[in-house]
Design a protein around this motif. Structure first.
Motif, mmCIF file in Angstrom:
data_model
loop_
_atom_site.group_PDB
_atom_site.id
_atom_site.type_symbol
_atom_site.label_atom_id
_atom_site.label_comp_id
_atom_site.label_asym_id
_atom_site.label_seq_id
_atom_site.Cartn_x
_atom_site.Cartn_y
_atom_site.Cartn_z
ATOM 1 N N PHE A 1 1.053 22.662 -19.502
ATOM 2 C CA PHE A 1 -0.199 22.183 -18.929
ATOM 3 C C PHE A 1 -0.261 22.531 -17.453
ATOM 4 N N ARG A 2 -1.412 22.281 -16.844
ATOM 5 C CA ARG A 2 -1.583 22.504 -15.416
ATOM 6 C C ARG A 2 -1.769 21.157 -14.731
ATOM 7 N N ILE A 3 -1.361 21.070 -13.470
ATOM 8 C CA ILE A 3 -1.498 19.821 -12.724
ATOM 9 C C ILE A 3 -2.205 20.077 -11.399
ATOM 10 N N LEU A 4 -2.849 19.026 -10.899
ATOM 11 C CA LEU A 4 -3.522 19.054 -9.614
ATOM 12 C C LEU A 4 -3.167 17.764 -8.875
ATOM 13 N N PRO A 5 -2.197 17.821 -7.955
ATOM 14 C CA PRO A 5 -1.778 16.620 -7.239
ATOM 15 C C PRO A 5 -2.696 16.306 -6.052
ATOM 16 N N GLY B 1 -3.137 19.562 -3.579
ATOM 17 C CA GLY B 1 -2.041 20.525 -3.634
ATOM 18 C C GLY B 1 -2.368 21.798 -4.373
ATOM 19 N N GLY B 2 -3.609 21.935 -4.828
ATOM 20 C CA GLY B 2 -3.973 23.096 -5.627
ATOM 21 C C GLY B 2 -3.424 22.952 -7.037
ATOM 22 N N ILE B 3 -3.961 23.752 -7.921
ATOM 23 C CA ILE B 3 -3.552 23.705 -9.321
ATOM 24 C C ILE B 3 -2.230 24.435 -9.481
ATOM 25 N N GLY B 4 -1.299 23.789 -10.177
ATOM 26 C CA GLY B 4 0.002 24.388 -10.423
ATOM 27 C C GLY B 4 0.414 24.217 -11.868
ATOM 28 N N PRO B 5 1.387 24.995 -12.313
ATOM 29 C CA PRO B 5 1.865 24.902 -13.694
ATOM 30 C C PRO B 5 2.896 23.789 -13.857
ATOM 31 N N ALA B 6 2.958 23.268 -15.058
ATOM 32 C CA ALA B 6 3.999 22.297 -15.430
ATOM 33 C C ALA B 6 4.185 22.395 -16.936
ATOM 34 N N SER B 7 5.088 23.221 -17.395
ATOM 35 C CA SER B 7 5.364 23.536 -18.805
ATOM 36 C C SER B 7 4.087 23.938 -19.531
ATOM 37 N N ALA C 1 0.828 -1.212 0.000
ATOM 38 C CA ALA C 1 0.000 0.000 0.000
ATOM 39 C C ALA C 1 0.858 1.256 0.000
ATOM 40 N N GLY C 2 0.400 2.244 -0.752
ATOM 41 C CA GLY C 2 1.066 3.535 -0.777
ATOM 42 C C GLY C 2 2.183 3.663 -1.785
ATOM 43 N N THR C 3 2.372 2.672 -2.634
ATOM 44 C CA THR C 3 3.468 2.708 -3.611
ATOM 45 C C THR C 3 2.984 2.941 -5.035
ATOM 46 N N SER C 4 1.708 3.242 -5.210
ATOM 47 C CA SER C 4 1.143 3.419 -6.550
ATOM 48 C C SER C 4 1.088 4.899 -6.928
ATOM 49 N N SER C 5 1.016 5.129 -8.229
ATOM 50 C CA SER C 5 0.781 6.480 -8.735
ATOM 51 C C SER C 5 0.077 6.379 -10.076
ATOM 52 N N MET C 6 -0.674 7.425 -10.406
ATOM 53 C CA MET C 6 -1.317 7.483 -11.720
ATOM 54 C C MET C 6 -1.518 8.932 -12.109
ATOM 55 N N VAL C 7 -1.589 9.144 -13.409
ATOM 56 C CA VAL C 7 -1.834 10.455 -13.979
ATOM 57 C C VAL C 7 -3.110 10.351 -14.802
ATOM 58 N N LEU C 8 -4.041 11.268 -14.564
ATOM 59 C CA LEU C 8 -5.323 11.274 -15.265
ATOM 60 C C LEU C 8 -5.513 12.599 -15.981
ATOM 61 N N ASP C 9 -5.707 12.566 -17.291
ATOM 62 C CA ASP C 9 -6.025 13.787 -18.026
ATOM 63 C C ASP C 9 -7.434 14.232 -17.646
ATOM 64 N N ILE D 1 -1.944 10.656 -7.039
ATOM 65 C CA ILE D 1 -2.800 10.849 -8.210
ATOM 66 C C ILE D 1 -2.549 12.267 -8.693
ATOM 67 N N VAL D 2 -2.264 12.422 -9.979
ATOM 68 C CA VAL D 2 -2.065 13.752 -10.550
ATOM 69 C C VAL D 2 -3.055 13.924 -11.682
ATOM 70 N N PHE D 3 -3.939 14.900 -11.532
ATOM 71 C CA PHE D 3 -4.833 15.279 -12.623
ATOM 72 C C PHE D 3 -4.083 16.296 -13.477
ATOM 73 N N VAL D 4 -4.173 16.140 -14.790
ATOM 74 C CA VAL D 4 -3.446 16.980 -15.736
ATOM 75 C C VAL D 4 -4.439 17.594 -16.717
ATOM 76 N N GLU D 5 -4.293 18.899 -16.932
ATOM 77 C CA GLU D 5 -5.108 19.600 -17.935
ATOM 78 C C GLU D 5 -4.170 20.187 -18.959
ATOM 79 N N SER D 6 -4.297 19.726 -20.203
ATOM 80 C CA SER D 6 -3.435 20.225 -21.273
ATOM 81 C C SER D 6 -3.712 21.685 -21.564
ATOM 82 N N GLY D 7 -2.658 22.397 -21.936
ATOM 83 C CA GLY D 7 -2.801 23.794 -22.321
ATOM 84 C C GLY D 7 -3.274 23.908 -23.765
ATOM 85 N N ALA D 8 -3.369 25.107 -24.243
ATOM 86 C CA ALA D 8 -3.845 25.360 -25.613
ATOM 87 C C ALA D 8 -2.958 24.685 -26.640
#
Length: 116
Positions: free
Chosen positions: A93-97, A85-91, A58-66, A106-113
């Motif tokens: 796109f934006r991320i929400l950990p 962690g609030g929404i932050g920038p990452a090149s 337990a606790g060793t998993s990770s995933m990224v969801l668009d 779990i990291v939610f990712v929103e692609s930029g334009a």
């Protein structure tokens, strides 16, 4: 041979704690309970998430969801009482950990334009 479906697996220590937490995260209960210690959420026709009870891992998993709307996602998390962690920038796109009760990431990712 063709692979037509993918399920990310999050390994947890306790289903009584994890199922309600992931139900809040996804805004609904699980879609399937195929066997003891395993529940599944189907997020689209060809992918989903498994929550598997295996305390020693337990606790060793990770995933990224668009996600197409991180502002709405953070509001859903806040309303559900899920720390994030609030929404932050990452090149480009934006991320929400988010971290589940066992420490899985779990990291939610929103692609930029320009796309990511």
């Amino acid at each position: 041979m063709t692979i037509s479906r993918m399920l990310a697996q999050m390994t947890v220590s306790d289903s009584a704690r994890s199922i309600p937490w992931y139900s809040l995260l996804f805004g609904r209960g699980p879609d399937a309970h195929p066997m003891d210690g395993l529940v599944e959420w189907y997020l689209a026709d060809t992918f989903g998430v498994q929550v598997w009870v295996e305390p020693e891992r337990a606790g060793t998993s990770s995933m990224v969801l668009d996600d197409d709307d991180l502002d709405a996602r953070v509001q859903l998390l806040d309303d559900a009482g899920i720390e994030n962690g609030g929404i932050g920038p990452a090149s480009s796109f934006r991320i929400l950990p988010v971290v589940d009760p066992d420490g899985n990431k779990i990291v939610f990712v929103e692609s930029g334009a320009s796309g990511a």
